[in-house]
Each structure stands twice: as C-alpha cells, then as structure tokens.
Write a protein that holds these residues in place. Structure first.
Motif, short mmCIF file in Angstrom:
data_model
loop_
_atom_site.label_atom_id
_atom_site.label_comp_id
_atom_site.label_asym_id
_atom_site.label_seq_id
_atom_site.Cartn_x
_atom_site.Cartn_y
_atom_site.Cartn_z
N LYS A 295 20.54 97.70 -0.19
CA LYS A 295 21.95 98.08 -0.13
C LYS A 295 22.13 99.60 -0.08
O LYS A 295 23.11 100.09 0.49
N TRP A 296 21.19 100.32 -0.67
CA TRP A 296 21.30 101.78 -0.65
C TRP A 296 21.31 102.33 0.77
O TRP A 296 21.98 103.32 1.07
N ALA A 297 20.52 101.70 1.62
CA ALA A 297 20.35 102.21 2.98
C ALA A 297 21.39 101.65 3.94
O ALA A 297 21.56 102.16 5.05
N GLY A 298 22.09 100.60 3.52
CA GLY A 298 23.01 99.91 4.43
C GLY A 298 24.05 100.84 5.02
O GLY A 298 24.84 101.43 4.29
N GLY A 299 24.08 100.97 6.33
CA GLY A 299 25.06 101.81 6.98
C GLY A 299 24.57 103.22 7.27
O GLY A 299 25.25 103.98 7.95
N SER A 300 23.40 103.57 6.77
CA SER A 300 22.87 104.92 7.03
C SER A 300 21.57 104.83 7.81
O SER A 300 21.00 103.76 7.99
N PRO A 350 24.60 108.56 10.59
CA PRO A 350 25.21 108.47 9.26
C PRO A 350 24.20 108.73 8.15
O PRO A 350 23.14 108.11 8.10
N LYS A 351 24.55 109.64 7.26
CA LYS A 351 23.63 109.99 6.18
C LYS A 351 24.02 109.34 4.85
O LYS A 351 23.30 109.46 3.87
N LEU A 352 25.16 108.65 4.84
CA LEU A 352 25.62 108.00 3.61
C LEU A 352 25.89 106.53 3.90
O LEU A 352 26.62 106.20 4.83
N GLY A 353 25.29 105.66 3.09
CA GLY A 353 25.50 104.23 3.29
C GLY A 353 26.88 103.78 2.85
O GLY A 353 27.66 104.56 2.31
N PHE A 354 27.17 102.52 3.07
CA PHE A 354 28.52 102.04 2.74
C PHE A 354 28.59 101.33 1.40
O PHE A 354 29.53 100.59 1.14
N TYR A 355 27.61 101.53 0.57
CA TYR A 355 27.53 100.93 -0.74
C TYR A 355 28.88 100.78 -1.43
O TYR A 355 29.63 101.75 -1.44
N PRO A 356 29.21 99.63 -2.10
CA PRO A 356 28.40 98.43 -2.16
C PRO A 356 28.61 97.60 -0.92
O PRO A 356 28.57 96.48 -0.86
N GLY D 353 34.08 100.41 12.01
CA GLY D 353 33.45 99.63 10.94
C GLY D 353 31.95 99.49 11.17
O GLY D 353 31.41 99.91 12.19
N PHE D 354 31.28 98.88 10.19
CA PHE D 354 29.82 98.77 10.30
C PHE D 354 29.36 97.43 10.82
O PHE D 354 28.22 97.04 10.63
N TYR D 355 30.24 96.73 11.44
CA TYR D 355 29.95 95.41 12.00
C TYR D 355 28.54 95.29 12.58
O TYR D 355 28.15 96.16 13.33
N PRO D 356 27.76 94.21 12.36
CA PRO D 356 28.15 93.07 11.52
C PRO D 356 27.87 93.37 10.08
O PRO D 356 27.50 92.60 9.33
#
Lengths: 356, 356, 356, 356
Positions: A295-300, A350-356, D353-356
């Motif tokens: 989850k930490w990495a999600g989105g980054s 992106p350098k920041l994930g979307f947590y949570p 958004g970050f889809y999916p």
C-alpha cells in the motif's frame, strides 16, 4: 513554464491497464503530448472507438480515438511510441518503427531477451529480428541507466521481475549470497492479469482467495535469470513462484538467499543497499526493523525495500514492494523514456502514493 | 437419532473468532451439548454479557451468557473444555481443570511445547507446570492421532503451523529433502489476528495491501521446528515467514526444499503424499498440475495439498491451504476432541466449503 | 437414521454458482441423492466434463459428469429437477419435464410471471407455454407456502427480489404504507452476476468500487411489482435500484416507504413483522436498534430483517440481508423442494452462517 | 517557475487519514509550504513523534514532528491552518487562531452550522462561540464559492454531505422536485471511519459485509438539511441513510426524489445539471445512460454525477461519486483554501484518478 516544445508520443495498446496508466501519467508529464492512441490486433473491437467510450471517467481529458495501428502514420506523428500489447505483437511492429526513426518503449516480453533462443524456448514463438533484439536494452533503470540513455528500443520488465531484481541485485552484484539458494516468492494483485475477462480473475473467484500459479515454469523466470547471471557474472538458476493476491494493485517479492558470510548482520546489508541505490530516486531502503507494505507504493513510482538477516539460518530475507501498474509497468516505461530523452529521471512521475 | 447422551462441554474465550467458530461447529455436532461459555480475564468487558449481545446473528440459537471463568463451576458442568484464550492464560487454568477431571483442548501456544524452556525463550514467560506440559499432546491428528486418543490435554496448533506441517511432514518423515533448505512462506487472512481492534488490521489499512511480519523471529517457528525435528529425528532449523493477506479467511503455505534425490519427479511425490495421508479424511492431495486455492477450503475442515517438482533447481514446492479458523483453529480442536472421545474423526465437522 | 429411500434429483446448469451451491447443499441433504448433472446449451464447453474438472475441490465428493441435457434421460432418472440456467432456456425444457412426471424447481425468471405478457415485455422473448406458466408457483415460501406444497413447478425468485419482498411484504399486506412511495435500494455481491467472465466483474474493476446499474429498467422490477400488487390487492409501481458491491456474497435491501399512520413506532412494526413471520423458520427479526449485516447471513439460508421508523420524515426504513447464493438462490430452491415433498422446511439447509 | 513566496501552512490532526491526505496533497501544491504538524489532545500518543514514525513510507519527504498544538506557535508560523480533528476540538482553538490572524479550514463538524443550537441538538455539546460560527462559511465551493473567497474560517463538509448535496442541489435550486420526497441512500468506504481502531472497521468484520448505520439519526442529516433548506428557500427534511461498504475509499450517494413535472426527461435534467455546474471544474456530469463508479473518482478531486429519470414512477434518480478522502475531505479543504487565497481553484489538486 518556459517556452519548450512538447514531444509527441503515441500509445499502442491503449485500452488495457498498461495503456490507461500510461495515458494518465503522460497527460501530467510536463514535456510530452499524446498525439496517437492505437489498439491491438488481438482486440479489434476497440479499434475505432473513442478512448472515452472505454474509460468514461477520462472522456473529459482524452479526446482521441483508438486507431488500428498503421506504422507509417504512427511514425509520422510520434517521436516515441509506447507499446503495451500482449506478448508476440510488438516484434511485428518494432523493426519498422525503429527504421522510421521512432524511439520505442515496449512493455511486453518481446525485447527483454538479448538471446532470442531463450525467448523462443519459453514463449514458443520463432523470431527473426535478432539484431533488433540485440540492440534493445532491458528497461530497469536502476541497473541499466547508462545503456538506456543511448538506446532506441527498450524492453521494459513487468512487475514481478522489477520487484524481484531490485531486491536481489545488490546481493548478487556484491557476491554476498550463494546464488543458487535464491528463492523469490512473489505476490501480486490481479490487475497484473490484465483487463481481458477470465474466470479466475473475477472478483467472486479471486477475492478472499489466494493461490500460486506457474510453479517452476513461469515465463518471468528466464528474464530474471538473465539479469541475475549478468550481475553474478556466471549462469544462475533461480526459483520464482508467483501468487495471485486478492487485491487490485501491488507486488511484494519476498526473496530468500543464503549469505556467504554468516557474520553479516542486518545493518551491514542496509548500508550496502543504500550505497547500491544511492543515485536511484525511485528506490527507498527501509529503516532497520521496518518491512514495507504494498500500500505504501500504491499510486507512486517508488520501490520500498525492507531487509532482514536471520542469524539462525544464515539467510538474508529481502522484501520489495512496488505498484505493479506504475513502477511495475507504465511508470517504469516513462522513467526509461525520461532517461532516453536526457530529462530528469523523475519527470512527470508520482512520488507520493495514494495511501490508504 | 438413537438414544444417546450428549457430552456437556464448555468454551472459554467465547467472544473471539476461535470461540464463535467453536460454538458454531459444536452446535451442529451430534454428540455434544454446549453448557458453559466463559470469557477471559483479559477482556473483562464481555463477562456477564449474553453471547447474543456480542454476536446478534446467533442470538436465536445460543442462549448462554459469557461468565467470568470459575474453575469449580466449569469442572462441575463440563466433561471437556475448549480454551480459546490469548497466550499465557490457559496455563493458569489447565492444571486445576485436569485435576478436577476435565478433558482440555487448548487452542493457545501454552501446551504446544514438550520443553517449556523453548516456550519461555520465545514467549518470555516463566512456567512451572512442567509435568502438565509434558503430558500434553500436540493436536495435529494427522501426525499424532494415537497419542491424541489417549490424552487428557491437547495443545492445538494454529493455522500457520498446521498448514506448514501438513505440507512438510511427508518430505521430512521419508527423508526426501535436505532439512535445512526448508523455507516456509506462509500467507494468511486477517482473521488470524483476532477480533481485538488494532490499526494494522483495519480494512482501510489491510485491504489492498500486503506485508510480511515477524521475519526471522515469529513465535510459530519453534513449534514447527519441534515437530520437524521429531519427524527428521534430529534438530532442524526452518525458515518461516508469515504474510498478512487482504482477505478474511484462509492460509496458504508455500514450502520450498531441496530434494536429496534429484531424480524424483512430481508423480513420485504425489504417490508418497497419498500414502502418507491415506487414513486422513481431512487431507486431500491434488491431481498433478492442480494447485490449491484457499477458497476451496473456506468453511470446511479440509486441507488441500498441491505438489510440484522443479527439475531445473532440484526443489520440491509444496502448497497447502486450509481455512485458518476451521482446520487452523476450531475444527482442528473438535477433530482432536472426536479422537479423544473415540468418535469418528469427521463427526460434526464440515466437509464442504462455502465456495465461492 | 431409519430406513428410507433417498429421492433421486438432477441439477441442470451444474457448472455455475447456482449449480455448485445446489450440489453442495444437496450432498448434505439427508433425503436426497444427486443422480444427474446437466450442462446448458449456452455453455457447450462444460458438457461432457466431469464436475471435478470444473471444481477440483469437490472432485472427492462428486463423481458425476456434466451431460448435455436429454429430457428423456433426465425424466427417467430424476424425480425432481433443479434448473439453474440463463433466462429463456428453462421454458424450452420444462413443459416436457412436467409431462414426463418430474417436479421442477426453476431458478431462472422463466416461470416467475403468472402473466407471460409481462415476461415478454421485460425479457423481449415470445412465449407459448401459457398454461404451464399459469400453474407455476412463485417460490417464496414465506408468502406462498401452501401453493408451493401442491405445485409441480416452482419459479424461484433470485436474490434481490427475495430480500426486497421479505422486507416489504408485511408493510403492504397490512396496508401500513403508501405503496407508491416504496423505494428499494438493493446492494449485492458480484457472485450474483454469475461465473461467466465479464470485464465489469473482474476483481481489478469491481473491487474497491461501487456503482448502480439497471436504473429504472431492471428486470427484477416486474416480479417485485407482481407480488407487491397481489399483497396490496391493487396494481403497484415500485422503485428498484440494484447496486454492485465489492464483495463476493450477500444482499442488503434498504427499503423506504411512507407510513400511512404517522403514529406508528418502531416497536409496533417489530411486533407486526414478528407476527407476520411467526411460522417462518428462515426469517429473523432483529431486536430494536439492531441493523443486520450481510455477513451474518453468509453461508446460511437465513434472512435477517432490521426495522426503523423515522418520526421526522414519517417513513419506515426496513433492511433485509440474505446470502445471495443460498436464501437468494440454491437454498431457497431446496426450501421450496422440501415443502413440495412434504418434508420439514428446514431439512438439509444451513442454519448457521460462516461468520466472519 | 517564477519567483514567488510559498505560503506557510500547518496541519493539526496530522496523524489521521485527513491529515495524511492533506499532507500528501499540500506537498505537491506549488504555492504552499507545510511548516507545522500538530497532533490532537485526544491522541496524545502521537504528539512528539516524527511523522515518518507513523507513516514510514513518507519519511523521505516529510521531515517534521507532530507537536502538541500550541496556538501561539501555530499562529506565529502559519498563515493558514487546516484542522482535521474529531468533532468538538476545533471550536476550542479556532477563535484564538482567528484572533491571531490565521485563516482556518476546519474539516470537523464544528463550524458547519450557522445556528449552533442545531449543532448542540445533534452533537450534544454546548457552544459559546456563536459569532465565530456565524461568520464561518460552509466549505462546498460549488455552492458557496463567493462567500468562501472572502472568509477567514471554513467549515468543510465531509464525504457524505458533499456527495449528497452535489447530487441534490440543482434539483432543489431549480424547484424541480418535491423536497420532502428526497431520499439519500449513501454508501461509503471504511476509511471514512478514520484510523482509530474499532472492531466494526476491522477487515475481518467489514470485508465481504455490508450494513446500514445511524438510520434516521445520523449527524450528517442536519447539515444536509441546512443547505437544502437554503436552496429551496424553506425548511426541508430529508431522509439520509449511510451504509458501510467493504472498500477503502469512495462514496456513492444514490438520491431519489419525485419530480414536480412528470414530463421532464433525462436529457432535460442533464442539461440543467451541466448549466448549474458550468463553472465547476471538479464536477463532471455523465453522458446519458452512463452511471458513475466510485473507482472513477478514486485519487482525484472530481465528482461524477449520473442522472436518470424513471417515467414509470415520476422520480429522478441521481448518483454522485467522489473520493471520500479527497473531494470528501482533504481535497475539498485545499479547494476552499485556493479560493480563499485567490488562486486557481484547481491548483495542486489531482484531476486524474488512479484507476483501476
């Protein structure tokens, strides 16, 4: 914002998860303009559709249709092309695209192998573009940044090899482990399986369940071994077992290997890893005792690596997590592209994930 | 239904997941009657409450209150007692319960160790009930059925050790692997963490995420090693790494070990496993090429085992799946109890999962 | 266990979720024997396969192959047949099966409508089996127990209508609400969408997401209205909106309606509901202030109903939860079958969910 | 990038989900610098910790400790303060912060009510800061942009009211519906419940489950009614029912209301909504027949609205989706702040958004 030209790029295979992530990230990239979206021969039904019909939530920002790929047109419009197609399709297009002057970043397995006989053995497909393949560079910037900067064609690794190799490389490069003891237990979310419907990826099947697959025979094995062998400077066989995890995104690779020197402790390895990745803005080594969560990495585009040594067994246990669709797919492709263009490696990512 | 007496039993620790599963299964058990529910000292707030206040969906079938445990009363009412308490509490009650004539099935770690110095080293608690602990039997019926049938006290293994040992035992017992190469990569759903609220088990934290924990130091390690050493007839050290999976129920243990004989093939191992578990109604060995999913076992007391051999690396890879709350907890306790009572081992236990 | 004959039954459409649930439940049913499994014309690829090939985890308990349905053979072997097929297929088989003397429990929409013109309007298919349809009974035992007991053909409602009607019926039957103010906001897990792969039911798409569908036009609307109109003794239009919830199983119907008598309070309604469902072993009315969770019903044939009155708005809000695959599908079919056979309504059906 | 000064801001309540989202977004905001992080009195245990201890994945980008809030220090360092605290704490700090010259954006309920007697009735707490509350502006920019631009204190609505009001406002403002028929069936992910551990938010409890809560009495009701009454220009009562959905993020509000004019069709409403939100960059009205999914909004500050008319029942059904932590929390706060500062409303906020 200064007065610069945006580089025109195309995305072929725009309708899948690789495609939609590439498009999302490229829209926000300050030096790029998306000028072309292509479908793939395997899913003829998307060709001709507007992108917004497939992803309605992006219809307000993407105004392009998905075209049946014509190489001339692509080369005329695009300086660089991202290919996010099923295995075996890129190699039908890439030689011509290169000839026509495009830079190519391929997300499939087609150009990950310097030796095409390995490809043929594992993928069951004859290939004749040997010299093209030989000039392709494996798109893992943390290991091959220099070669990527001079390449015209990149074969980007996917999520499992990326997480696995970032965890293993310092150990192999420094000769710290007995290579044949390396075991990679990889776990990834179901978006790694793509967007084509299949029973085992249905929520009703995959949710609240867990399974290993491709045991002893998974196609990611040879590319991991190719890089590991290069790092260790001799042929290496590794154990690689992927697992399907009931989540959308993320990969965790848990890597086990016996240390050559039983006196090494956790802090030693952390120091070595930090040195190894000193110039790598997308790799974070965790503090002692901290183990990363996907989850930490999600989105980054980040990779987090946690390190432990078990003095009882003499093994290093290294965990690395990434977002399978970003550092494991579209983000990595753009990171490579940034390097090919001589831009900052972090540009537009992106350098920041979307947590949570 | 014939004219038999139902055996009166009690459940201490009734408010947790172990408790609610025990109660659910015991209600459907044809030879048992639940006559007593107890709380635990650590959660005083449930004592005195009716069970239906805590689990409203069962209020129509369970009409008992959760009492603060009084050993005299328990022993007066119950022939057998199931203890589902946090580690370190059972050992304060069990010696007296045995003295008063109860059979005891303990689900905590307190009576899993024949050598209490091991317990003290890993759990950090002094113990003085040495002779009681020595007479306890490790409650894994597939290995210790005969001893369980004569025991008064069972120390039941939890979900990770159960899945791990069922996967490893045939290999060790038959001397097929190099024991010190054994690596257990265990993955379990969050209900294994119990029902007490904690941040890392919140849905918002644990869903769509994945992490390893307790690396190199997890408390399940010594009990796995105790059994493995007994099977191998010498001291063994194993690598055990648990992972938290974003799902409610289920455990998958992926076990890796180097085969002594590189000529062994998958079918050999399948034959050996089937022979080993021939008289085990709760273990199913999968057909060649079939790898088990945790969902298959969900809701049943079954363990499914899939087997692969990697001829490239010389390793066996064995996967076993169970429902962490049934074969990994309450079901296993009842299976042991059935054996203690001389009943059919399958009595009152679910043989079909709730798939999907 | 006495000396009785097990009734031979068949399941057509055995490979889907309705099929696998029917089979699981019928295996445990004490008075039934499964003698025949049939596929359906729409999924020719399962015909001829053994059931264990499709569901390996059940291969040790189900030893039948899935046959292409032949009506003569079915009728020769089976006293009763469960049909779990896509809409529009049952009506091609049922008239002949009845002629040949089978009892038929159909889980599709084909025999839920006493007036086939309604069926044709909403399902777009002409029908000619008018007299057969007229003699079918809507398989909601809580409302139609007597007629079910004398029927040869049952058209079982699915999950959304079952949850909705159990919530609404007492209000309508007793004339407590203004019927046209009734709004049903239904929420169900993705297994309701079946096991055929489709993009929107992929875990990567459906997990961590939520959407309404079929707004103002969903095909469950007319059968809900048919029953509501019968209860209210005049034609009623209801608002029905289904939502896809990121979970495998379960339905929650939240029902809103304006009370005719603004002085009615929650306790009044609870009393009325308890009286209405007094003889219904599968309906549980929650205590005041308790609202049901779908998880409570998961794995059982139970429906839990929670009731609230909003004195500010003058509305009743009623929530009902069921397991979509049991009370909403296979369990309900078996409940109907029990009644048709003159057996206990609870025979062979799970009364305890698998919580958590 | 030009030569401008970054505005120094603080975040109080930095350890919760509102805090971590605020920090993540503010880091990427081009005109802002985070200079202060504060804890809250209710969770003393975070005060003094470094932010990276609580969120290790952000330790490389956030180098601040969480301080016990001291108003003098805050005012000295910060031009603006974001408060993300449990209800009832902001009102103890805000009057002084305003006096000392700070702009304040409060994410709790404390300053959402122009009439504090309403607050006291629903929140059970006496208040004496009447004049401060009267000068606060409700932070929904789509309705109150002008007032926000001149305000010193904003009381930001949370996720359910935001989704509900964006769906309802055009209907009420234009007098298209009978207001008292409005029913809001809201569904939100569990991160809305915050990061403090509680049993019902555990993954093992909340996953694969679904329930309504706070029926007829939820505290979001009065603020929704306050805004609706203002739009309709008379007192309005609405039905609001929240549901807990087994997912991390996202809100879907399904809104039902009877149209005054039964001749209105879907396209009419779409036209009206598009006009109403013409100058709102964060609201997207879906094409006819397209219904939004929460996943579309996940990770962005967007609200997607889908519209349907049921000519059979004479109702409008409007669905709106947002990310509960962005447009429903931190993003909205920053959107308000942008407006207060005279900046572009979209500044620093994610549009994809970050889809999916």
């Amino acid at each position: 914002m200064g007065n610069f030209r945006r580089v025109p790029v195309g995305v072929i295979g725009a309708s899948g998860y690789g495609g939609v992530q590439l498009i999302r990230l490229l829209i926000d990239h300050p030096q790029v303009e998306i000028v072309y979206l292509g479908g793939d021969k395997s899913s003829g039904n998307v060709n001709g559709k507007s992108f917004g019909d497939i992803y309605p939530h992006l219809s307000h920002v993407v105004d392009l249709s998905i075209e049946p790929p014509e190489l001339d047109k692509i080369a005329r419009k695009c300086e660089a092309v991202f290919l996010s197609l099923p295995n075996g399709l890129a190699c039908q297009m890439v030689p011509q695209l290169l000839d026509k002057g495009c830079k190519v970043i391929d997300l499939s397995a087609d150009y990950r192998f310097s030796d095409l006989t390995v490809y043929t053995r594992w993928y069951g497909k004859e290939r004749h573009d040997t010299s093209v393949a030989e000039n392709a560079v494996y798109g893992l910037p943390e290991l091959y940044r220099d070669r990527i900067s001079e390449a015209q064609l990149i074969g980007c690794p996917g999520c499992d090899p990326t997480a696995s190799l970032l965890a293993l490389s310092p150990l192999l490069k420094q000769g710290l482990i007995v290579p044949e003891t390396a075991i990679i237990d990889a776990k990834s979310g179901t978006s790694s399986g793509g967007r084509n419907p299949s029973t085992e990826l249905l929520l009703a099947e995959a949710d609240n369940s867990l399974t290993a697959y491709g045991i002893a025979h998974h196609r990611h094995t040879p590319e991991i071994e190719q890089v590991c062998s290069e790092l260790a400077r001799h042929e290496i066989t590794v154990q690689f077992t992927p697992h399907l995890i009931p989540m959308v995104r993320g990969v965790l690779a848990t890597v086990y290997a016996r240390l050559r020197d039983p006196g090494l402790v956790r802090d030693d390895l952390i120091t070595i890893y930090r040195a190894f990745y000193r110039n790598c803005p997308w790799v974070n080594i965790c503090e002692p005792g901290i183990y990363p969560q996907t989850k930490w990495a999600g989105g980054s585009n980040l990779c987090y690596i946690g390190i432990e040594v078990d003095s009882r067994t003499g093994r290093a246990i290294v965990m690395s997590v990434i977002d399978n669709l970003i550092k494991g797919k579209a983000g990595q492709a753009i990171q490579c592209f940034n390097i090919m263009m001589g831009w900052e490696e972090t540009q537009g990512l992106p350098k920041l994930g979307f947590y949570p």
